[in-house]
Design an enzyme around this catalytic site. Structure first.
Site, mmCIF file in Angstrom:
data_model
loop_
_atom_site.group_PDB
_atom_site.id
_atom_site.type_symbol
_atom_site.label_atom_id
_atom_site.label_comp_id
_atom_site.label_asym_id
_atom_site.label_seq_id
_atom_site.Cartn_x
_atom_site.Cartn_y
_atom_site.Cartn_z
ATOM 1 N N GLY A 1 -28.466 10.511 -43.882
ATOM 2 C CA GLY A 1 -29.712 10.091 -43.247
ATOM 3 C C GLY A 1 -29.561 9.984 -41.733
ATOM 4 O O GLY A 1 -30.467 10.335 -40.982
ATOM 5 N N HIS B 1 -27.087 8.968 -50.841
ATOM 6 C CA HIS B 1 -26.415 7.777 -51.383
ATOM 7 C C HIS B 1 -27.328 6.570 -51.570
ATOM 8 O O HIS B 1 -26.923 5.567 -52.145
ATOM 9 C CB HIS B 1 -25.174 7.413 -50.548
ATOM 10 C CG HIS B 1 -25.429 6.701 -49.258
ATOM 11 N ND1 HIS B 1 -25.267 5.344 -49.141
ATOM 12 C CD2 HIS B 1 -25.807 7.146 -48.046
ATOM 13 C CE1 HIS B 1 -25.536 4.995 -47.876
ATOM 14 N NE2 HIS B 1 -25.863 6.065 -47.201
ATOM 15 N N CYS C 1 -25.568 -2.824 -40.626
ATOM 16 C CA CYS C 1 -24.962 -2.793 -39.296
ATOM 17 C C CYS C 1 -25.011 -4.157 -38.614
ATOM 18 O O CYS C 1 -24.180 -4.469 -37.796
ATOM 19 C CB CYS C 1 -25.672 -1.773 -38.412
ATOM 20 S SG CYS C 1 -26.350 -0.405 -39.321
HETATM 21 C C1 LIG Z 1 -29.340 4.166 -44.960
HETATM 22 C C2 LIG Z 1 -30.434 4.552 -44.025
HETATM 23 C C3 LIG Z 1 -30.232 5.544 -43.051
HETATM 24 C C4 LIG Z 1 -28.888 6.199 -42.827
HETATM 25 O O1 LIG Z 1 -28.542 7.057 -43.883
HETATM 26 P P1 LIG Z 1 -26.979 7.434 -44.089
HETATM 27 O O2 LIG Z 1 -27.036 8.474 -45.167
HETATM 28 O O3 LIG Z 1 -26.296 6.179 -44.512
HETATM 29 O O4 LIG Z 1 -26.490 7.973 -42.803
HETATM 30 C C5 LIG Z 1 -31.280 5.894 -42.241
HETATM 31 N N1 LIG Z 1 -32.489 5.306 -42.375
HETATM 32 C C6 LIG Z 1 -32.727 4.352 -43.299
HETATM 33 C C7 LIG Z 1 -34.089 3.768 -43.408
HETATM 34 C C8 LIG Z 1 -31.702 3.936 -44.152
HETATM 35 O O5 LIG Z 1 -31.950 2.993 -45.049
#
Ligand SMILES: *Cc1c(COP(=O)(O)O)cnc(C)c1O
Length: 380
Positions: free
Chosen positions: A72, A202, A326
Site C-alpha cells: 500500500g 496483507h 506508526c
Molecule cells: C496499511 C495501510 C497502508 C500501507 O500499506 P502497506 O502494504 O503496509 O505498505 C496504506 N494506507 C492505509 C489506509 C493502510 O491502512
C-alpha cells in the site's frame, strides 16, 4: 496463544491458509521469471496475468490498468509522487487531507521539499472532509487530489463519489487510498470517478509486501522505480509472483465471503458497545456513527491513557492498538484524532479495535468484559 484475542487487523492480518496453499507452488516449482521467453517464464507469466485478471475483476477495471507494487505504501507513493510529477505541466499544487495514512502524508511532504505546494484539508468531528473546503482549495494549478476511502484509525468513510464527480468535471486527477476499504466494501473506481486507487494484500489476509495501484486509462503517471520494462514500464523490477498469486487468492476469498464478514463485524461492534453501555463505564466512540468501515471501532475511555489501556489489555491477552501502527510505541498523539478536534483527553485515551476473519462474537464479549474490568478499576 489460542486464547489471545487479536483485534488489530487494521495493522495486519494473518495469511489465509488457502492463500499459503495457492502461493507455495510459486515458491517451489514455478520459479520462472515472467519476463523470460522460455517455458519456465511463460508459466510464470500466465500465473501473473491470471492474478491480475482476478484482482482487476474485483474492481471492475481493465487488468492493464493495475500496477503491482510492494504494498500500500508504494502504491500511495506512486500515485501521489508519480501522479504529481506527470501533471507538472498543469501546476505544482496538490490537495490531500489531514487524516491520511503516513504513506500519503509523507509523500506529500516530500513533494513540498521539491517545490510543490500542498493543501491539507481539515475534517469535522466525525473525521469527514467537507466538500466546501475542497471546493475552496482547488486552483488552476491543482495537479492532483488524494483523499482516502476509509480511515485506518477511526474508520470514517469520505464522500468519495461526490469528490470524484466534482474533480472529474474540472479534469483534476483524483487518487484514493482504499487499503482499508478493500475486501469489506464493494469498490468500483470508474463509477466513482476515481483515477487512481491503492490496495494492499496483507490487510485482507494476503502476504505482506504486495499491493497494487489502479491507474485509469488516460491518467499519466511517472514511474518511481527505473529498470526493466515490467508493469508496462510503470514499475520496474521482477514481479513478486508468489505474493501476487497469494494476493489474488485473498481477493477471491474476500469477495466470496464479504457479506458474511461484514455482518459479523457489525455484530462484534454492537456486542462490544452493548457491554460498555450495560456496565456504565465512560466511553466515546470516535469516527462517523454510520459512514464508517465495519471492521474498525475506535473508542476513548476517559481517564485512562491509551498506553495504560493497551498494556492492561495486553496483560489480559487482548491485542488492540492506539491508531496507526506508526504512532504506537511513541507518545505522539494521533494526527487523525487531533485533526478531528475532539479535545486532548479524548485523543489521549483512544483505542482502536479492528476485526478480521478469525474473530468471533464470543471473543468480542470476552474482550469487552476485560475492558470493562480495566475501566471500572481505573476510571475511579
Ligand atoms: C496499511 C495501510 C497502508 C500501507 O500499506 P502497506 O502494504 O503496509 O505498505 C496504506 N494506507 C492505509 C489506509 C493502510 O491502512
Amino acid at each position: 496463544m489460542s486464547e489471545m484475542i487479536y483485534f488489530d487487523h487494521a495493522a495486519t492480518t494473518p495469511v489465509h491458509p488457502r492463500v499459503v496453499e495457492a502461493m507455495t507452488p510459486y515458491l517451489t516449482e514455478v520459479y520462472g521469471n515472467p519476463s523470460s521467453v522460455h517455458g519456465f517464464g511463460r508459466k510464470a507469466r500466465q500465473a501473473l496475468e491470471k492474478a491480475r485478471d482476478e484482482i482487476a475483476g474485483s474492481l471492475h477495471v481493465d487488468p492493464q490498468s493495475l500496477i503491482f507494487t510492494s504494498g500500500g505504501t508504494e502504491a500511495d507513493n506512486l500515485a501521489v509522487i508519480g501522479g504529481a510529477l506527470a501533471q507538472q505541466g498543469r501546476g505544482r499544487h496538490v490537495i490531500t487531507t489531514q487524516v491520511e495514512h503516513h504513506a500519503v502524508l509523507h509523500a506529500c511532504e516530500y513533494l513540498e521539499q521539491i517545490g510543490y505546494e500542498v493543501t491539507y484539508l481539515p475534517v469535522d468531528e466525525t473525521g469527514t472532509v467537507r466538500m466546501s473546503d475542497l471546493e475552496r482549495a482547488v486552483r488552476e494549478d491543482t495537479a492532483l487530489v488524494s483523499v482516502m476511502y476509509g480511515n485506518n484509525e477511526v474508520g470514517t468513510l469520505q464522500p468519495i463519489e461526490q469528490i470524484g464527480r466534482f474533480l472529474r468535471e474540472r479534469h483534476i486527477i483524483f487518487h484514493t487510498d482504499a487499503v482499508q476499504a478493500y475486501g469489506v466494501l464493494p469498490l468500483d473506481p470508474e463509477h466513482l470517478f476515481i483515477d487512481m486507487l491503492s490496495v494492499s494484500a496483507h490487510k485482507i489476509n494476503g502476504p505482506k509486501g504486495v499491493g497494487a495501484l489502479y491507474v485509469g486509462k488516460h491518467v499519466p503517471i511517472s514511474p518511481l522505480l527505473h529498470g526493466g520494462s515490467q508493469e508496462r514500464k510503470r514499475r520496474a523490477g521482477t514481479e513478486n509472483l508468489a505474493g501476487i498469486v497469494g494476493f489474488a487468492e485473498a481477493v477471491r476469498i474476500a469477495e466470496a465471503e464479504r457479506e458474511e464478514r461484514v455482518a459479523k463485524y457489525k455484530q462484534i461492534k454492537a456486542a462490544m458497545l452493548a457491554r460498555f453501555q450495560e456496565a456504565g463505564i465512560a466511553y466515546h466512540v470516535n469516527g462517523h456513527p454510520e459512514h464508517t468501515l465495519p471492521h474498525i471501532l475506535n473508542v476513548s475511555f476517559p481517564g485512562i491513557e491509551t498506553e495504560t489501556m493497551l498494556m492492561n489489555l495486553d496483560l489480559l491477552q487482548v491485542a488492540a492498538a492506539s491508531g496507526s501502527a506508526c504512532t504506537s510505541g511513541s507518545l505522539e498523539l494521533s494526527h487523525v484524532l487531533q485533526a478531528m478536534n475532539l479535545g486532548e483527553e479524548r485523543a489521549e485515551s483512544a483505542i482502536r479495535f479492528s476485526f478480521g476473519i478469525t474473530n468471533t462474537v464470543e471473543e468480542a464479549e470476552l474482550a469487552a468484559k476485560k475492558i470493562v474490568q480495566i475501566a471500572t478499576r481505573l476510571q475511579k
